[in-house]
Enzyme design. Structure first.
Site, short mmCIF file in Angstrom:
data_model
loop_
_atom_site.label_atom_id
_atom_site.label_comp_id
_atom_site.label_asym_id
_atom_site.label_seq_id
_atom_site.Cartn_x
_atom_site.Cartn_y
_atom_site.Cartn_z
N ASN A 22 0.84 -1.19 0.00
CA ASN A 22 0.00 0.00 0.00
C ASN A 22 0.88 1.25 0.00
OD1 ASN A 22 -1.80 2.19 1.20
ND2 ASN A 22 -3.25 0.52 0.88
N HIS A 23 0.44 2.26 -0.71
CA HIS A 23 1.22 3.49 -0.85
C HIS A 23 0.98 4.51 0.26
CE1 HIS A 23 1.26 2.62 -5.45
NE2 HIS A 23 2.20 1.96 -4.82
#
Length: 166
Positions: A42-43
């Protein structure tokens, strides 16, 4: 977690928080770890570290301290639902979190960023009157899952930065 009801994590917020970032509901890895954005793909964390020119932090406790230092709170629009896997598109029977209660307890919140389409749609559906009380923005999802409206990492950073540092 097939056909089991899942529940959101507790909010991360304190009296100094000014910005509330709302996801939809944590994915499978985050729920197992009991950590927001626990999937390393996930960013979310890299976006925030880039905005603040912060070196990557590994410890979850230190990540939370980092958020609190930046006056950023975390929670989700959905309090419980059924979902197979981690995709928002698989969410059914979603029940909202009690955002009114949270916002009344923490009056310093000024801005709300909805992390992705599902979070924003849920917010609009259950809390339309709050749209006029707060600076509410739909942020591009921090999820790395390719979609029809996927933005590059740098595009995500630019849009998130508009909310966080403006």
């Amino acid at each position: 977690m097939n056909n089991q009801k899942i529940y959101a994590l507790d909010p991360i917020i304190d009296k100094h928080s000014r910005i509330l970032i709302l996801g939809s509901i944590p994915g499978r890895q985050s729920l197992i770890k009991q950590q927001y954005y626990g999937n390393k793909q996930n960013h979310f964390w890299p976006i925030l570290f880039t905005i603040f020119d912060q070196e990557e932090i590994e410890s979850y406790d230190e990540k939370i301290e980092f958020l609190q230092d930046k006056r950023i709170a975390l929670w989700d629009t959905i309090g419980s639902c059924y979902r197979e896997g981690s995709l928002d598109s698989k969410i059914i029977e979603a029940e909202p979190n009690p955002l009114h209660d949270l916002l009344s307890q923490y009056p310093n919140i000024q801005k709300i960023g909805c992390n992705g389409v599902k979070s924003y749609q849920t917010f609009q559906k259950h809390f339309p009157h709050l749209m006029n009380q707060y600076d509410v923005r739909k942020l591009p999802s921090s999820s790395p899952i390719p979609g029809r409206y996927t933005k590059t990492f740098q595009e995500k950073v630019a849009i998130w930065k508009e909310l966080i540092v403006s």
